[in-house]
Structure formats: structure tokens, C-alpha cells
Design a protein around this motif. Structure first.
Motif: not given
Length: 252
Positions: A47-67
């Protein structure tokens, strides 16, 4: 925007599941949510979207970004890609490069663009993605440099360790040193002569026609918006996205 259109199919997931961290005996968290995590990263990549725009179904965006950052530093995406390319076709090896614009956020932060494969070229702040592809036009190696870097300079590293019958490249790679390197590896150089040569060197025109496959590969990769535009400040994060996009090409 539908999230599921960006997700791994069951066949694709089964192909890479055992290559990811978290299996029995691995340190750290379990692999129970690996598929959801990879699908979240794919959503950002496509999508090219910002991490903070990640749909909630994937979990907390900060957690995914760190991982994602941890996996990039640990070379997880590189290893997945390396496993997928074991079945490559070695008749031809094609090399080429593409410039991608760097978003202004890629140059922010401590240290700026230094040593992060960012530079100034005709297109502004850019990164050059150098790629090697097999006979079928599937990517098999990437190197990132600043946008103003010459194509031929990256060629030896792109070719290292491969044993193709022929190397296909455009005029930007026409140098005596590269031709000698290819000959020393026992391969044929299929490279048109640059117009600056006083004596033109003949090349296999029929074989050269296959080179459009690497151009088509770049076109497919640029459907992933975080490949087509660089948003990541750190080169290792951008390369992680590049390898994941390439892995998807191999799993089609």
C-alpha cells in the motif's frame, strides 16, 4: 482498501513458514502469529501507507514496526529470499538498475542520509537499486547505492559467485574491466557497445532480446509501493522490504 488482497495465500505461507523465527527451540516469542505479522508487513509494503495507518486487525503498529526492524537487522528477509532463489535458472544472468525517489522522511533523523544509500541525482534525493535476475527474469540479488552511483561499479558484486553461461546487460555496463571479469568467469558478455567505442564489439542480438525480462521484473516490483518509493531512513529496513517484494515475485 481491502486488507485481505495483500495477504499470503495458504500455498505461499506454507512455502516460507519454516524459514521464519519462532519455531520450537528458537529463542524468543513463538511463531503462532508469524503469518499475521508477515501479512501486516505486506500490507505496508504493497500500500505504501505509513505504519501508523496499519489496519487494527494486524495488531499495534508500533509492535509490528519494531519486529520488522528486528527481523531486518537479523537478516530474516534476506534468508527467506535466499532460500526461494535456490531453484534459479543459470543459463543467463541479467543485470540492471533502477532509481527510486526517496521521500523526505527517508532523510530525516539523526545522521541524515549519510551511509544509508541515499544521494543526489537528476531525480533529487534517490536510491539506486541494482539487481541481478535469472534467465526467467526473477530477481536473485540486490545491492543498494546512492542514486548518483554508476551502474558498472556495482556489477562485480552482483555477479560474484554466480556461474551463468552468459551475462546480459545494457550499454551502461560496457567496460573493458567488466567484460574481462565475465570472460574470466567462463561466461559470454552480451552487452551492446557504447557509442564512445572506436571499435564496436559484436554481441549476440538474439540472446540480448531476453534482457527485457529484467525490465519487466522491475515493473512488477514497483507495484509494491514501498519498493517504488523509499520511505525508510535506514537502508537495512528498505532492503528488507525489497527482499520481501522479491520473495513474492518468486512465490507467484
Amino acid at each position: 482498501m481491502s486488507a485481505k488482497r495483500y495477504e499470503l495465500s495458504q500455498v505461499q505461507w506454507e512455502r516460507i513458514a519454516d524459514l521464519l523465527p519462532g519455531k520450537a527451540g528458537d529463542p524468543g516469542r513463538t511463531a503462532a502469529d508469524n503469518r499475521l505479522f508477515v501479512n501486516g508487513v505486506l500490507w505496508v509494503l504493497r500500500s505504501g501507507a505509513h505504519w501508523c495507518d496499519l489496519p487494527e486487525r494486524y495488531g499495534r503498529w508500533k509492535t509490528l514496526h519494531k519486529r520488522f526492524s528486528r527481523w531486518s537487522k537479523a537478516g530474516v528477509w534476506d534468508r527467506v529470499f535466499a532460500d526461494l532463489i535456490k531453484d534459479r535458472d543459470n543459463q543467463y544472468l541479467m543485470i540492471d538498475s533502477t532509481l527510486v525517489r526517496a521521500h523526505q522522511q527517508a532523510a530525516t533523523g539523526k545522521g541524515g542520509p549519510r551511509n544509508q544509500a541515499l544521494g543526489r541525482s537528476r531525480g533529487g534525493l534517490t536510491t539506486k537499486i541494482h539487481m541481478a535476475a535469472d534467465t526467467l527474469g526473477r530477481p536473485i540479488r540486490f545491492i543498494l547505492t546512492a542514486g548518483q552511483s554508476g551502474d558498472a561499479l556495482a556489477a562485480p558484486a552482483l555477479l560474484e559467485g554466480f556461474r551463468p553461461r552468459a551475462v546480459l546487460a545494457d550499454k551502461a555496463y560496457d567496460s573493458n574491466a567488466l567484460r574481462q571479469l565475465i570472460a574470466d568467469a567462463g561466461a559470454q558478455a552480451v552487452i551492446p557497445s557504447n557509442r564512445t567505442r572506436k571499435v564496436l564489439i559484436a554481441h549476440d542480438i538474439e540472446a540480448y532480446r531476453a534482457r527485457n525480462r529484467i525490465e519487466r521484473c522491475f515493473s512488477k516490483l514497483k507495484h509494491f509501493r514501498r519498493f517504488a518509493t523509499r520511505y525508510d531512513r535506514r537502508a537495512i529496513h528498505f532492503l528488507g522490504f525489497v527482499h520481501l517484494a522479491a520473495a513474492m515475485i518468486w512465490m507467484r
